[in-house]
Scaffold this active site. Structure first.
Site, PDB file in Angstrom:
ATOM      1  N   HIS A  73     118.031-105.989 -52.554  1.00 43.66           N
ATOM      2  CA  HIS A  73     117.664-106.580 -51.258  1.00 43.66           C
ATOM      3  C   HIS A  73     117.889-108.085 -51.223  1.00 43.66           C
ATOM      4  O   HIS A  73     117.961-108.676 -50.143  1.00 43.66           O
ATOM      5  CB  HIS A  73     116.213-106.239 -50.896  1.00 43.66           C
ATOM      6  CG  HIS A  73     115.171-107.051 -51.591  1.00 43.66           C
ATOM      7  ND1 HIS A  73     114.376-106.538 -52.590  1.00 43.66           N
ATOM      8  CD2 HIS A  73     114.782-108.337 -51.423  1.00 43.66           C
ATOM      9  CE1 HIS A  73     113.531-107.476 -53.000  1.00 43.66           C
ATOM     10  NE2 HIS A  73     113.763-108.579 -52.309  1.00 43.66           N
ATOM     11  N   ASP A 121     116.286-100.097 -55.412  1.00 41.71           N
ATOM     12  CA  ASP A 121     116.450-101.526 -55.124  1.00 41.71           C
ATOM     13  C   ASP A 121     116.850-102.274 -56.402  1.00 41.71           C
ATOM     14  O   ASP A 121     116.041-102.958 -57.032  1.00 41.71           O
ATOM     15  CB  ASP A 121     115.149-102.076 -54.550  1.00 41.71           C
ATOM     16  CG  ASP A 121     115.264-103.519 -54.076  1.00 41.71           C
ATOM     17  OD1 ASP A 121     116.405-104.014 -53.968  1.00 41.71           O
ATOM     18  OD2 ASP A 121     114.214-104.135 -53.801  1.00 41.71           O
ATOM     19  N   SER A 217     111.262-111.895 -56.106  1.00 41.82           N
ATOM     20  CA  SER A 217     112.052-110.671 -56.058  1.00 41.82           C
ATOM     21  C   SER A 217     113.191-110.692 -57.074  1.00 41.82           C
ATOM     22  O   SER A 217     113.840-111.713 -57.280  1.00 41.82           O
ATOM     23  CB  SER A 217     112.649-110.485 -54.655  1.00 41.82           C
ATOM     24  OG  SER A 217     111.634-110.245 -53.721  1.00 41.82           O
TER      25      SER A 217
END
Length: 277
Positions: A73, A121, A217
């Site tokens: 992402h 992801d 992230s």
């Protein structure tokens, strides 16, 4: 702490959180490692910072001299040709002689990555050169083939360079928090059953808020000496036990990772979602 600034942003995020899984990838906003502390400089030599336009955007980790693992992402609506990978860093806002900076030669997203559910992801970044390994830049091991995820209650660590306030104040250096693995079924009940088996959850294990948030992230969840998780998404309030932190379970993708790394050079005809120079 809320991952976003301004009254309008808070209102919109509150509505979205009440209705569904977060639809805006955490890497698109900024926040902090919650309830953590600054690590000793260069004590996590595998950590990578992915930046765009000179600003830290996501984390990652080095597992081969020219390969980094990050979250898929992180590259939504981003041109990889404008990105840089920084290794050997502690404070991203000071000049450090230990730094090695690379452009991105290829991004290989998992072919079954689903932006809306955050399933699969994970992505691999092929650097445009080979990192020089040493005290400041090193490798983090993947789980072994067929390895099981760590059991509930296992103590792990998650690190990143996310901001330390809603006003995007930069951290003094790399931050890290101690967290415990949460049973996936228990975690899934908090997320209305929307998690996949290839995910992993953590919580503080006590009454304090601890965990990751947006700009963390792609960073690794390290259990023992191996990367067992990859920061994927969290709730509106970072570290909130009502919406436990969710990671990509790295052990579920080990075979795919080695297939990509040891296979032929990435291409658009290989069945993979790839950008390459």
């Amino acid at each position: 702490m809320v991952p976003g600034t301004g009254a309008w942003g808070l209102l919109l995020l509150t509505v979205a959180a009440a209705l569904m899984l977060p639809t805006r990838p955490p890497g698109s906003q900024r926040a902090q490692i919650i309830g953590g502390q600054e690590v000793l400089p260069l004590s996590r030599p595998y950590m990578a910072s992915v930046s765009f336009e000179g600003q830290h955007h996501c984390g990652g980790f080095l597992f081969r001299a020219h390969w980094v693992v990050s979250a898929a992402h992180c590259f939504r609506n981003r041109d990889p040709r404008t990105g840089l990978v920084v290794l050997g860093a502690h404070s991203l806002h000071t000049s450090e002689p230990t730094r090695q900076v690379f452009s991105i030669a290829a991004v290989v997203k998992h072919p079954e990555y689903q932006p809306t559910t955050h399933a699969n992801d994970i992505c691999l970044l092929r650097l445009n050169g080979s990192a020089v390994l040493g005290p400041a830049v090193g490798l983090l091991q993947l789980p072994g083939r067929g390895a099981q995820p760590p059991a509930a209650g296992t103590l792990c660590h998650v690190a990143g360079w996310g901001s330390i306030s809603d006003f995007e104040d930069p951290p003094p250096g790399l931050m890290e928090a101690k967290v415990r693995v949460l049973d996936l079924d228990v975690c899934n009940s908090s997320w209305q059953g929307q998690l996949s088996p290839a995910m992993l959850c953590t919580h503080s294990g006590d009454r304090w808020r601890r965990g990751f948030c947006s700009a963390d992230s792609g960073g690794p969840l390290v259990c023992g000496s191996r990367a067992h998780g990859l920061v994927s998404f969290s709730g509106l309030w970072c570290g909130d036990p009502k919406t436990p932190d969710v990671y990509t379970q790295v052990s579920a993708f080990v075979a795919w990772i080695w297939k990509v790394v040891r296979g032929s050079p990435p291409s658009r005809t290989a069945g993979l979602l790839v950008w390459a120079t």
